[in-house]
Every structure is written in structure tokens, then in C-alpha cells.
Design an enzyme around this catalytic site. Structure first.
Site, PDB file in Angstrom:
ATOM      1  N   THR A 230      29.374  30.326  32.406  1.00 18.77           N
ATOM      2  CA  THR A 230      30.377  29.262  32.241  1.00 18.77           C
ATOM      3  C   THR A 230      31.001  29.311  30.847  1.00 18.77           C
ATOM      4  O   THR A 230      32.215  29.167  30.701  1.00 18.77           O
ATOM      5  CB  THR A 230      29.724  27.896  32.528  1.00 18.77           C
ATOM      6  OG1 THR A 230      29.358  27.895  33.916  1.00 18.77           O
ATOM      7  CG2 THR A 230      30.654  26.733  32.251  1.00 18.77           C
ATOM      8  N   THR A 232      31.408  31.909  28.904  1.00 18.81           N
ATOM      9  CA  THR A 232      32.353  33.036  28.839  1.00 18.81           C
ATOM     10  C   THR A 232      33.634  32.662  29.579  1.00 18.81           C
ATOM     11  O   THR A 232      34.740  32.982  29.120  1.00 18.81           O
ATOM     12  CB  THR A 232      31.732  34.308  29.456  1.00 18.81           C
ATOM     13  OG1 THR A 232      30.420  34.454  28.966  1.00 18.81           O
ATOM     14  CG2 THR A 232      32.541  35.530  29.131  1.00 18.81           C
ATOM     15  N   CYS A 284      23.274  34.000  41.322  1.00 20.93           N
ATOM     16  CA  CYS A 284      23.927  32.724  41.021  1.00 20.93           C
ATOM     17  C   CYS A 284      23.722  31.720  42.147  1.00 20.93           C
ATOM     18  O   CYS A 284      23.891  30.524  41.951  1.00 20.93           O
ATOM     19  CB  CYS A 284      25.415  32.958  40.789  1.00 20.93           C
ATOM     20  SG  CYS A 284      26.167  33.865  42.148  1.00 20.93           S
ATOM     21  N   GLU A 463      36.982  33.349  45.957  1.00 19.73           N
ATOM     22  CA  GLU A 463      37.067  34.736  46.380  1.00 19.73           C
ATOM     23  C   GLU A 463      36.805  34.767  47.876  1.00 19.73           C
ATOM     24  O   GLU A 463      36.609  33.745  48.519  1.00 19.73           O
ATOM     25  CB  GLU A 463      36.017  35.572  45.628  1.00 19.73           C
ATOM     26  CG  GLU A 463      36.235  35.563  44.129  1.00 19.73           C
ATOM     27  CD  GLU A 463      35.294  36.494  43.371  1.00 19.73           C
ATOM     28  OE1 GLU A 463      34.070  36.387  43.556  1.00 19.73           O
ATOM     29  OE2 GLU A 463      35.796  37.333  42.596  1.00 19.73           O
TER      30      GLU A 463
HETATM   31  P1  NAD Z   1      28.437  36.877  30.872  1.00 28.83           P
HETATM   32  O1  NAD Z   1      29.431  35.783  30.961  1.00 28.83           O
HETATM   33  O2  NAD Z   1      27.658  37.031  29.637  1.00 28.83           O
HETATM   34  O3  NAD Z   1      29.149  38.289  31.096  1.00 28.83           O
HETATM   35  C1  NAD Z   1      29.900  38.578  32.240  1.00 28.83           C
HETATM   36  C2  NAD Z   1      30.923  39.637  31.919  1.00 28.83           C
HETATM   37  O4  NAD Z   1      31.869  39.100  31.016  1.00 28.83           O
HETATM   38  C3  NAD Z   1      30.347  40.881  31.249  1.00 28.83           C
HETATM   39  O5  NAD Z   1      31.032  42.013  31.727  1.00 28.83           O
HETATM   40  C4  NAD Z   1      30.661  40.636  29.780  1.00 28.83           C
HETATM   41  O6  NAD Z   1      30.769  41.798  29.032  1.00 28.83           O
HETATM   42  C5  NAD Z   1      32.005  39.944  29.892  1.00 28.83           C
HETATM   43  N1  NAD Z   1      32.355  39.112  28.740  1.00 28.83           N
HETATM   44  C6  NAD Z   1      31.528  38.474  27.879  1.00 28.83           C
HETATM   45  N2  NAD Z   1      32.250  37.816  26.939  1.00 28.83           N
HETATM   46  C7  NAD Z   1      33.548  38.036  27.230  1.00 28.83           C
HETATM   47  C8  NAD Z   1      34.773  37.614  26.631  1.00 28.83           C
HETATM   48  N3  NAD Z   1      34.784  36.830  25.571  1.00 28.83           N
HETATM   49  N4  NAD Z   1      35.922  38.009  27.199  1.00 28.83           N
HETATM   50  C9  NAD Z   1      35.927  38.787  28.304  1.00 28.83           C
HETATM   51  N5  NAD Z   1      34.798  39.230  28.905  1.00 28.83           N
HETATM   52  C10 NAD Z   1      33.626  38.852  28.377  1.00 28.83           C
HETATM   53  O7  NAD Z   1      27.510  36.706  32.137  1.00 28.83           O
HETATM   54  P2  NAD Z   1      26.216  37.546  32.509  1.00 28.83           P
HETATM   55  O8  NAD Z   1      25.114  37.136  31.598  1.00 28.83           O
HETATM   56  O9  NAD Z   1      26.582  38.972  32.645  1.00 28.83           O
HETATM   57  O10 NAD Z   1      25.917  37.011  33.989  1.00 28.83           O
HETATM   58  C11 NAD Z   1      25.138  35.897  34.280  1.00 28.83           C
HETATM   59  C12 NAD Z   1      26.003  34.701  34.599  1.00 28.83           C
HETATM   60  O11 NAD Z   1      26.886  35.021  35.676  1.00 28.83           O
HETATM   61  C13 NAD Z   1      25.204  33.509  35.072  1.00 28.83           C
HETATM   62  O12 NAD Z   1      25.704  32.350  34.452  1.00 28.83           O
HETATM   63  C14 NAD Z   1      25.481  33.474  36.566  1.00 28.83           C
HETATM   64  O13 NAD Z   1      25.357  32.206  37.170  1.00 28.83           O
HETATM   65  C15 NAD Z   1      26.872  33.956  36.625  1.00 28.83           C
HETATM   66  N6  NAD Z   1      27.203  34.463  37.948  1.00 28.83           N
HETATM   67  C16 NAD Z   1      28.052  33.732  38.727  1.00 28.83           C
HETATM   68  C17 NAD Z   1      28.370  34.172  40.003  1.00 28.83           C
HETATM   69  C18 NAD Z   1      29.318  33.402  40.887  1.00 28.83           C
HETATM   70  O14 NAD Z   1      29.720  33.939  41.900  1.00 28.83           O
HETATM   71  N7  NAD Z   1      29.688  32.187  40.540  1.00 28.83           N
HETATM   72  C19 NAD Z   1      27.820  35.365  40.469  1.00 28.83           C
HETATM   73  C20 NAD Z   1      26.948  36.071  39.646  1.00 28.83           C
HETATM   74  C21 NAD Z   1      26.652  35.619  38.381  1.00 28.83           C
END
Ligand code: NAD
Length: 483
Positions: A230, A232, A284, A463
Site C-alpha cells: 500500500t 508503494t 495477498c 484486474e
Molecule cells: P513492494 O510494494 O515493496 O514492491 C512491489 C514492486 O514495486 C516491486 O517490483 C518493487 O521493486 C516496486 N517498487 C517499489 N517501490 C517503488 C516505487 N517507488 N516506484 C515504483 N515501483 C516501486 O511490494 P512487495 O513487498 O514486493 O510485495 C508484497 C506486497 O504486495 C504486500 O503488501 C501484498 O499484500 C501485496 N500484494 C497485493 C496483491 C493484490 O492483488 N492486491 C497481490 C500480491 C501482493
């Protein structure tokens, strides 16, 4: 050991990052570095966007059937390398091989196949005043779009974005998580092997706040499809909103699993093990807050804790293990810190609660025993914040009103699970739960045609099905007066 070097995929070619800088990529089960990934910068993103722009006219000029044929080729090529993809996903993420074989890679194949077919069935609207006026809507691709995905279901979620984006006629600059880049790299090799036209799909590796934000902030990237945390999502929205980009944000969750005493007990118990601990709780959609109607509470607690304590955690390649490693050292520490917080908040650990150091090759890996906690209030931090690991809380409730209050008390609203044989109650509760997805008497049963996404801080947009094709196209209404 030979250190494998992952490369970017730009303009149809594998490329080193322009800066020459690389990041270490770890195997969670061993805690060892096993490959290097490009630490890409704005310059690499620029190159990818230029390649994607160049490819756009050709790709968007194909018929839907022609684009579908390319997506079918990608699907078939992944399928033909199933074992390689499965083992790579497990090694990169720490998840059991058998889970990657059952869920992750078959689903990535399905994503490409599903959108190959969907694009040939996608129609646009027309609005007609007979004898006078006809309006019809064109659904045109946006141009270059950005797809950014997380580490928990690496290729599954990466392809869930790329497939509809390409199917709709866009060209793509995509970034997988830097924590799990490997199957995206394999995908770039697949695209080269099948001869996908250069620049149609570009895969840039690197850190979120460098490569990721360069994609988000690039003026020629027209839309951002993002799945991740969230926080990010908020940073992305801060950059993309003032640029008026389309955004689809799939964010965090803290999902309730609501169990009424009249449920099908055995099915519920079996499924609740899955919905709590599949992928080490790093999905998630996992139900991390389990609410049980009081008459069933003690029985559930005894059976659930017994079954959870029998789950085996260890080397992901060993099929005897139901749980593998969590994804990183930092994530392991975060999960353990939440277990400590739960204790401070008055919780009792019923099983688990500690790291595991398996014998042999995985002794330095990042493992946590599946953990069940009781005795916490619904509004404490442990029950409000996303932990995203093999940790669940259990709590009794007496009435529908009470459990709705608990369920809806969090800032998130992604998914919910509901167990009851009472049809009226199922409908009533499904309407009142604040979530984008409610599973009744099942979990993670996915029909790819359905809208997928969350409410509140779990995201914006949907999606799945034609929703994704709507997102990746711009509607243009054409009004013709002929009367
Ligand atoms: P994250 O937000 O840290 O990273 C996700 C992606 O975003 C990565 O590729 C990362 O490199 C990129 N990123 C990070 N900072 C960025 C920025 N400032 N600008 C652009 N891109 C950026 O998340 P994570 O730790 O990889 O994943 C876990 C999270 O994802 C959990 O909160 C989980 O609930 C969520 N998630 C949600 C769903 C859904 O469908 N709602 C599905 C899977 C995971």
C-alpha cells in the site's frame, strides 16, 4: 558455483544495465547469493520506452487474432519449459516446488492463454437512436504501458498484467520484483526464442525507487498497472496522478476468515490451513484474521492448532514440506517482530512463533514455523497491520454484527472468506463485508473472467476478465447523425 547474471530485455535483446551495476539475488532456502540482477537506472528505462514506442504501431496494427497467436506461443513456450520455470520460481522465492508446479507456473500459462482468447471476444458498445443517431465506442490501446509486480507470486502476477496489456495492443515496459527476478528473465528468453517482435515487451530489472519510479514517472508511459504494498502504491500515485496516468493499484490486505458454527467443518478446517499458510502466508488473499463463532471456538482451536503443528517447514524441493522459506532476511525479521508485538499486546502463541533452521543445505535459510496466536483484541496492531507471513490470529465472536465490526475494522479490503451453510446469512454477510472478493465456503477459487481487486487501502481499479482490457484501452465515442 557459477554466478548467473540476469539481464534486461530491451528492444528484443538481452542487455547489461547501462551503469554496469548489479544487485545480489538470494535463494531464500539457503540464504546464499546465487545470481546477480541489473540495477537499472532511468537510462535503461528510457531505452526500453524508446523500443516500446517504436514497436507500438506494428503491434497495435495486428488483428486481435494475430496478437492472440503470439500470446498462445508464449504460453506454449512456458509450458514446454515447465520444469525449468517451476524450479526457478521455487529457488528464487523459497516456495515449495510442488506449489510452483501446481499454482504459479500453470497460472502464468493460463494468464497468457486467457487473454489470447479474451482479446478475440472483446467488443465495444454502441448506442443507437433508430433513424437518427448512432454512437459507437472505439477501444484503442494506450501506447506504452508500465507493469510493476511483487515477489510473492512472481511470474503469476507479472503475466497477469503483461498478458492483458499486450492483448489490448499496447507495448510494455515491465519490472518484476528485484527480490524474485528470475522467472521474468526466463520469460525474456522465451520471447526471444519464439521471435516476439522487438520492443513489444521490455523487461527492466532493478530497485523500486530507481527503475520502478523511472517507469512510473516517464512521460511516455501512459498507464501503470501495479501490484505490491500500500505504501508503494501511495508513492506511485503521488507521481502518476498529477501526470493524469491511468492507474490500476492492487495493494495490501488483512483479510478476515469468518467461520460460523453451522459450516461444513472438515472442508472448512482443511481449507483454513491453506488460506492461512499457503506460500508461507505470503499471498495477498490469505485469511490472517480468523473469527470463529463461539460454540465452535474450542473445537476449532484444538483441531486447527493440532493440524498446524503437524505441518512440515523446510527445504522447498522436498515434497514432504508444506511450507518453504519466507522470501528474504528482512521479511523474516519483519514477521518475527510482529510475533513479538503480538506477545507484547497480550497474545498467546498456541503453536509456532519461532524461526526454524533445518538440517543440511537449508540451515542458513529463512524459515518460520506456522504460527497461531489467540487472545488479542480485534483492533490491536497485530490485527490491523499486514504481516504477510505464516502468522494468523484466532478469536471468538457471538453475533453477525460483532464479526462484521471486526472484519471491517481494518484499513484494508481485499478479500474475505466466509464459512456457513446458511444461505441467507451468506448473502447478507457477503453484501456487508468491505472487500473486493468474498469467498463463501471456498478459498482462492479463481475464475479469470471475474473482477479482481480491493477496496479501501487495498487498491484502486480491477484486474481480470474484460476489466483489464478496459483498463488497458481508452474508450473513444464516435457520434454520427444520419437522420
Ligand atoms: P513492494 O510494494 O515493496 O514492491 C512491489 C514492486 O514495486 C516491486 O517490483 C518493487 O521493486 C516496486 N517498487 C517499489 N517501490 C517503488 C516505487 N517507488 N516506484 C515504483 N515501483 C516501486 O511490494 P512487495 O513487498 O514486493 O510485495 C508484497 C506486497 O504486495 C504486500 O503488501 C501484498 O499484500 C501485496 N500484494 C497485493 C496483491 C493484490 O492483488 N492486491 C497481490 C500480491 C501482493
Amino acid at each position: 558455483m557459477i554466478m548467473e547474471i540476469i539481464k534486461n530485455y530491451t528492444g528484443g535483446m538481452l542487455k547489461d544495465p547501462i551503469s554496469g551495476a548489479y544487485i545480489d539475488n538470494y535463494e531464500p532456502a539457503t540464504g546464499q547469493i546465487y545470481s546477480k540482477i541489473p540495477q537499472s537506472s532511468e537510462a535503461d528505462v528510457e531505452e526500453a520506452v524508446v523500443a516500446a514506442k517504436k514497436a507500438f504501431d506494428g503491434w497495435s496494427g495486428l488483428t486481435p487474432e494475430e496478437r492472440a497467436a503470439w500470446l498462445e506461443k508464449i504460453a506454449a513456450a512456458i509450458e514446454a519449459r515447465m520444469d525449468i520455470f517451476v524450479n526457478a520460481e521455487s529457488r528464487d522465492n523459497g516456495k515449495p516446488v510442488k506449489l510452483a508446479a501446481k499454482v504459479d507456473i500453470p497460472r502464468a500459462v493460463s494468464n497468457f492463454r486467457f487473454y489470447a482468447r479474451a482479446t478475440t471476444q472483446y467488443a465495444s458498445e454502441s448506442h443507437h437512436f433508430p433513424g437518427k443517431v448512432i454512437n459507437y465506442t472505439l477501444r484503442q490501446p494506450l501506447g506504452v504501458v508500465g507493469c510493476i509486480s511483487p515477489w510473492n507470486l512472481p511470474l503469476y502476477l507479472f503475466s497477469w498484467k503483461i498478458a492483458p496489456a499486450l492483448a489490448a495492443g499496447n507495448t510494455v515496459v515491465a519490472k518484476p520484483s528485484e527480490i524474485t527476478p528470475y522467472t521474468a528473465f526466463l520469460l525474456s528468453q522465451v520471447c526471444m526464442d519464439i521471435g516476439l517482435p522487438p520492443g513489444v515487451l521490455n523487461i527492466i530489472h532493478g530497485l523500486g525507487n530507481e527503475a520502478g519510479s523511472a517507469i512510473v514517472g516517464h512521460p511516455d508511459v501512459k498507464a501503470i498497472s501495479f501490484t505490491g504494498g500500500t505504501r508503494t502504491g501511495q508513492s506511485i500515485a503521488r507521481i502518476a496522478a498529477p501526470m493524469f496516468k491511468k492507474m490500476s493499484l492492487e495493494l495490501g490486505g488483512k483479510n478476515p476468515n469468518i467461520i460460523f458454527a453451522d459450516c461444513n467443518y472438515e472442508k472448512m478446517l482443511q481449507t483454513t490451513i491453506q488460506s492461512s499458510f499457503a506460500n508461507q502466508g505470503q499471498i495477498c488473499l490469505c485469511g490472517s484474521r480468523i473469527f470463529v463463532e463461539r460454540p465452535l471456538y474450542e473445537q476449532f482451536k484444538a483441531d486447527f492448532v493440532r493440524k498446524v503443528s503437524q505441518l512440515k517447514t523446510g527445504d522447498p524441493v522436498d515434497d514432504k514440506n508444506q511450507l518453504g522459506a519466507v522470501v528474504s532476511q528482512a521479511h523474516k525479521e519483519k514477521i518475527l517482530s510482529y510475533i513479538e508485538l503480538a506477545k507484547q499486546e497480550g497474545g498467546t502463541i498456541l503453536t509456532g512463533g519461532y524461526p526454524i533452521y533445518p538440517e543440511g543445505r537449508c540451515r542458513d535459510g529463512w524459515f518460520i514455523a506456522p504460527t497461531v496466536i489467540e487472545g488479542l483484541s480485534f483492533d490491536c496492531r497485530t490485527n490491523q497491520e499486514e504481516i504477510f507471513g505464516p502468522v494468523v490470529t484466532i478469536m471468538p465472536f457471538d453475533t453477525e454484527e460483532e464479526v462484521l465490526l471486526y472484519a471491517n475494522s481494518v484499513p484494508y479490503g481485499l478479500a474475505a472468506v466466509l464459512w456457513t451453510e446458511n444461505l441467507s446469512r451468506a448473502h447478507r454477510m457477503a453484501e456487508l463485508i468491505e472487500a473486493g472478493i468474498v469467498w463463501v465456503n471456498c478459498w482462492l477459487l479463481r475464475d479469470l473472467r471475474t473482477p479482481f481487486g480491493g477496496v479501501k487501502q487495498s487498491g484502486v481499479g480491477r484486474e481480470g476478465g474484460f476489466e483489464a482490457l478496459d483498463f488497458f484501452t481508452e474508450p473513444k465515442n464516435v457520434c454520427i447523425q444520419y437522420g
